[in-house]
Design an enzyme around this catalytic site. Structure first.
Site, mmCIF file in Angstrom:
data_model
loop_
_atom_site.group_PDB
_atom_site.id
_atom_site.type_symbol
_atom_site.label_atom_id
_atom_site.label_comp_id
_atom_site.label_asym_id
_atom_site.label_seq_id
_atom_site.Cartn_x
_atom_site.Cartn_y
_atom_site.Cartn_z
ATOM 1 N N THR A 51 41.557 -8.217 -0.085
ATOM 2 C CA THR A 51 40.583 -8.943 0.731
ATOM 3 C C THR A 51 40.884 -8.765 2.218
ATOM 4 O OG1 THR A 51 40.338 -10.600 -1.004
ATOM 5 C CG2 THR A 51 39.575 -11.205 1.192
ATOM 6 N N THR A 52 42.159 -8.957 2.591
ATOM 7 C CA THR A 52 42.554 -8.822 3.989
ATOM 8 C C THR A 52 42.396 -7.389 4.472
ATOM 9 O OG1 THR A 52 44.149 -10.582 3.584
ATOM 10 C CG2 THR A 52 44.403 -9.376 5.632
ATOM 11 N N TYR A 114 30.240 -12.644 -7.776
ATOM 12 C CA TYR A 114 28.782 -12.753 -7.852
ATOM 13 C C TYR A 114 28.262 -12.853 -9.289
ATOM 14 C CZ TYR A 114 23.817 -11.913 -7.059
ATOM 15 O OH TYR A 114 22.452 -12.019 -7.042
ATOM 16 N N TYR A 139 43.791 -12.190 -9.780
ATOM 17 C CA TYR A 139 43.566 -12.781 -8.452
ATOM 18 C C TYR A 139 42.466 -13.820 -8.581
ATOM 19 C CZ TYR A 139 42.477 -12.718 -3.367
ATOM 20 O OH TYR A 139 42.239 -13.047 -2.061
ATOM 21 N N ARG A 144 35.857 -17.249 -2.687
ATOM 22 C CA ARG A 144 35.320 -15.914 -2.402
ATOM 23 C C ARG A 144 34.385 -15.407 -3.500
ATOM 24 N NH1 ARG A 144 36.475 -12.660 2.430
ATOM 25 N NH2 ARG A 144 38.359 -13.510 3.329
ATOM 26 N N LYS A 167 47.805 -14.163 -8.712
ATOM 27 C CA LYS A 167 47.712 -14.640 -7.332
ATOM 28 C C LYS A 167 46.753 -15.818 -7.343
ATOM 29 C CE LYS A 167 46.178 -13.447 -2.658
ATOM 30 N NZ LYS A 167 45.553 -12.417 -1.774
ATOM 31 N N ILE A 209 51.670 -14.050 -1.552
ATOM 32 C CA ILE A 209 50.903 -12.887 -1.078
ATOM 33 C C ILE A 209 50.186 -13.382 0.166
ATOM 34 C CG2 ILE A 209 49.107 -11.202 -1.593
ATOM 35 C CD1 ILE A 209 49.950 -11.309 -4.511
#
Length: 277
Positions: A51-52, A114, A139, A144, A167, A209
């Site tokens: 993501t980052t 989604y 994750y 998100r 995570k 993380i």
């Protein structure tokens, strides 16, 4: 439920590293500087194309090149974990193959955003990713993706031997507690929310993380070391020191603030890809 011996891909602080851009392309010179800075700062592992790392904005060719470059630059000094998140199972599996071929040590696989998969759909999705044979870290980041991995889902996913970790980034300490107490003997558990790194470490998580590690890798690494060594007072003091920085890093959508800070530190341009701005 089948039980497998717990496998820990890494312990301590892992940086979810940004992908630096320059003039529209990936800035590999800056990426190399950032990677070396992380390892020199005591980071235990590096997540690339997460993501980052603005993974959804990368082409598959860019993804391949970034993972290959990271593996080469790291040169076995720490594990490299490649993000393979996608709303499409087929695409996630393709990214997993690319990451494996590039030499990644493990995969970080976000829930398919989604589409809001059913239990059976999610199990099959992760089964396709796990088929590549690399260790897989689940994750969970419902803010998100719009969905959570529930405890019944974890019960099913625990039957897939290649899935070795989680995570947890819901931001909910009680969710972390339930996960630790129900599956701490099966999965390596990692905090995905810097503001609750220390509370999750206290209940048995195996590391972080971290986004904050992009800015101060040595301090996030030291937070883990202090806690594990039993120096609770020093760990609490350092966590208190880090809190304002962490809050500022999430004052806008990640990684906008992180890239801005890194640019002001002279470490990369701070360039983003739309729709991030």
């Amino acid at each position: 439920m089948m039980r497998y011996k717990k496998k820990i891909p890494f312990e301590g602080s892992c940086c979810a590293i940004v992908t630096p851009f320059k003039d529209g392309g990936v800035d590999y010179a800056s990426l190399g500087v950032l990677i070396d800075r992380q390892i020199n700062g005591g980071t235990s592992a590096i997540v690339v194309c997460g993501t980052t790392g603005e993974a959804p904005s990368l082409t598959d060719e860019e993804y391949k090149n970034v993972v290959e470059y990271t593996v080469s630059r790291v040169s076995c000094r720490v594990p490299v974990i490649a993000g393979v998140g996608s709303a499409s199972t087929r695409h996630s599996a393709e990214l997993s193959d690319i990451a494996a071929y590039a030499g990644a040590d493990a995969l970080l696989a976000v829930t398919p955003y989604y589409v809001r998969a059913s239990v059976e759909g999610l199990v099959r999705h992760y089964g396709e990713i796990a088929a590549v044979g690399l260790p897989v870290i689940l994750y969970n980041v419902p803010p998100r993706t719009g969905m959570s991995i529930t405890m019944p889902m974890y019960e099913r996913l625990a039957d897939i031997p290649s899935i070795v970790g989680v995570k947890e980034a819901s931001g909910n300490v009680s969710t972390g507690m339930e996960l630790a107490y129900s599956f701490g003997d099966r999965f390596a558990l990692y905090s995905g929310c810097d503001e609750i790194n220390l509370p999750l470490a206290a209940i048995g998580f195996d590391g972080f993380i971290s986004v904050t590690a992009n800015i101060v890798p040595e301090k996030v690494s030291r937070l883990w070391t202090l806690w594990k060594s039993g120096d609770t007072a020093a760990a609490l003091s350092l966590d208190h020191e880090l809190y304002p920085l962490t809050k500022s890093l999430f004052s806008e959508v990640n990684p906008i603030p992180a890239k801005r800070m890194l640019s002001e530190m002279g470490l990369c341009t701070g360039e983003l890809r739309l729709p991030l701005y």
